[in-house]
Design a protein around this motif. Structure first.
Motif, short mmCIF file in Angstrom:
data_model
loop_
_atom_site.label_atom_id
_atom_site.label_comp_id
_atom_site.label_asym_id
_atom_site.label_seq_id
_atom_site.Cartn_x
_atom_site.Cartn_y
_atom_site.Cartn_z
N ALA A 1 -9.81 1.18 2.18
CA ALA A 1 -10.50 1.81 3.90
C ALA A 1 -8.81 1.75 4.72
O ALA A 1 -7.53 1.37 4.62
CB ALA A 1 -11.12 0.60 4.57
N ALA B 1 -12.85 -6.42 10.34
CA ALA B 1 -13.77 -5.75 10.63
C ALA B 1 -14.83 -4.06 10.65
O ALA B 1 -15.31 -3.85 10.11
CB ALA B 1 -14.31 -5.94 12.02
N ALA B 2 -13.29 -3.63 10.79
CA ALA B 2 -13.67 -2.01 10.88
C ALA B 2 -13.53 -1.46 9.73
O ALA B 2 -14.36 -0.39 9.11
CB ALA B 2 -12.43 -1.81 11.70
N ALA B 3 -13.03 -2.35 9.16
CA ALA B 3 -13.08 -1.51 7.52
C ALA B 3 -14.03 -2.47 6.13
O ALA B 3 -14.32 -2.02 5.44
CB ALA B 3 -11.34 -2.86 6.83
N GLY B 4 -14.88 -3.59 7.11
CA GLY B 4 -15.67 -4.11 6.27
C GLY B 4 -15.56 -5.04 6.01
O GLY B 4 -16.37 -5.08 4.90
N LEU B 5 -13.92 -5.46 5.70
CA LEU B 5 -13.68 -6.56 4.83
C LEU B 5 -14.35 -7.53 5.30
O LEU B 5 -14.16 -8.44 7.00
CB LEU B 5 -12.58 -6.46 4.63
N PRO B 6 -14.39 -8.72 4.44
CA PRO B 6 -14.48 -10.38 4.77
C PRO B 6 -13.42 -10.86 5.75
O PRO B 6 -12.26 -10.56 5.58
CB PRO B 6 -15.36 -10.80 4.29
N ARG C 1 -10.05 -8.00 14.28
CA ARG C 1 -10.94 -6.48 14.13
C ARG C 1 -10.55 -5.64 13.50
O ARG C 1 -11.15 -4.46 12.67
CB ARG C 1 -10.26 -6.17 15.56
N THR C 2 -9.45 -5.47 12.75
CA THR C 2 -9.50 -4.09 12.00
C THR C 2 -9.90 -4.79 10.30
O THR C 2 -10.80 -3.43 9.92
CB THR C 2 -7.29 -4.59 11.35
#
Length: 333
Positions: A85, A23-28, A20-21
């Motif tokens: 991020a 994804a929230a940071a926009g990282l794969p 989830r973290t």
């Protein structure tokens, strides 16, 4: 003896909170991650990045503060981890930064030989000189500390803040069962020494510098980490923290269930640091200034710690300080 590269033994990202973290940071969610424990956080160390998730509500704003401090370091010569991020999600506040080369000084120290240890400390001296040269807002404080100084609960006990020392005397006086005579002597002692700091220009102080917050590789510092307690204070407030670590290293483990380094392996550290960053040791009345910082620390414990035995230990240390002695008596620098 040089540090030996440590094979990365992480596993693919599967922890729901980590996913989830990311994804929230926009990282794969690719690559391997090694979960690690922290004092107030969960940590995942990846091939190229480090993910931290705050687990202690008392420090909800810590990552926001750290991000602001790391932004101050941009373009400076301070070795540090670049922030990728930060934000807040359903699992709490999170912070993602690049992964620095090497491992912590705490991990590298036991197996390092004397020349490598000296090289690491001399590199630390250069990093600190650069840090203390970074322009900083004069009122920089961690949010939890600013709140505590305004009268809210005090969840931690460092770093010292010179102009708040008398506030700690008053906080101690509000605790039932306090030693009123001792605190009267302390108030006088502080008043007599405040002038020592009158001409100080505040600098950017890390605030929690010890073996677990320094990354090293091949005998040099690759980064200072965890700026969540950074403050604007006199530079020798940093020295106080480092010398406190040298004198009581067992009290600075990387996690609550581990043990800190053996103090006898750190006896050369003050001298090596002095050689690399002599200006840090050249303040007039340095010993009295260090005693002042120590008094602030013990007062905070005496005023705020929830455990009676810790408060009693702090009371005894305060009395020892008033007699002209403290935990640094055995150190040579």
């Amino acid at each position: 003896m040089r540090d030996q590269p440590t094979p990365f033994v992480g596993e693919p990202a599967t922890d729901p909170a980590l996913l989830r973290t990311l994804a929230a940071a926009g990282l794969p969610a690719t690559g391997r991650f090694l979960p690690k424990a922290g004092w107030v956080s969960r940590v995942w160390v990846g091939d190229e990045l480090v993910v931290r998730l705050n687990t202690n509500g008392a420090f909800r704003d810590a990552y926001r503060h750290e991000a602001a401090v790391v932004t101050l370091l941009e373009g400076s010569e301070v070795p540090h981890a670049r922030i990728l991020a930060h934000g807040e999600g359903p699992d709490g506040p999170w912070y993602v930064s690049e992964r620095l080369p090497g491992r912590t000084l705490y991990d590298a120290w036991p197996a390092a030989d004397a020349p490598t240890r000296q090289a690491m400390i001399e590199s630390l001296g250069a990093a600190l000189r650069a840090l203390h040269g970074v322009p900083v807002p004069a009122d920089l404080l961690p949010p939890w500390l600013a709140a505590a100084l305004a009268g809210k609960p005090w969840p931690a006990y460092h770093p010292p803040v010179v102009n708040a020392a008398l506030q700690q005397v008053e906080a101690a006086r509000r605790r039932p069962g306090h030693d009123s005579r001792l605190l009267a002597d302390v108030a006088d002692w502080i008043q007599e020494r405040l002038a020592l700091f009158a001409a100080d220009a505040p600098v950017l102080v890390h605030g929690d510098l010890h073996g677990s917050n320094v990354m090293v590789d091949q005998g040099r510092v690759t980064g200072l980490i965890d700026f969540a307690e950074a403050v604007a204070q006199p530079a020798d407030a940093e020295l106080d923290t480092i010398l406190r670590w040298c004198a009581s290293a067992r009290e600075y483990p990387p996690t609550p269930d581990e043990r800190g380094l053996d103090e006898t392996t750190l006896t050369e550290v003050p001298g090596w640091l002095h050689g690399a960053y002599p200006e840090l040791f050249e303040r007039e009345h340095l010993r009295e200034r260090l005693n002042f910082y120590d008094m602030h620390m013990e007062l905070a414990l005496y005023a705020h710690h929830p455990q009676a035995d810790i408060r009693e230990t702090a009371r005894n240390r305060i009395a020892h300080l008033l007699s002209g002695h403290n935990h640094l008596d055995g150190l040579v620098w």
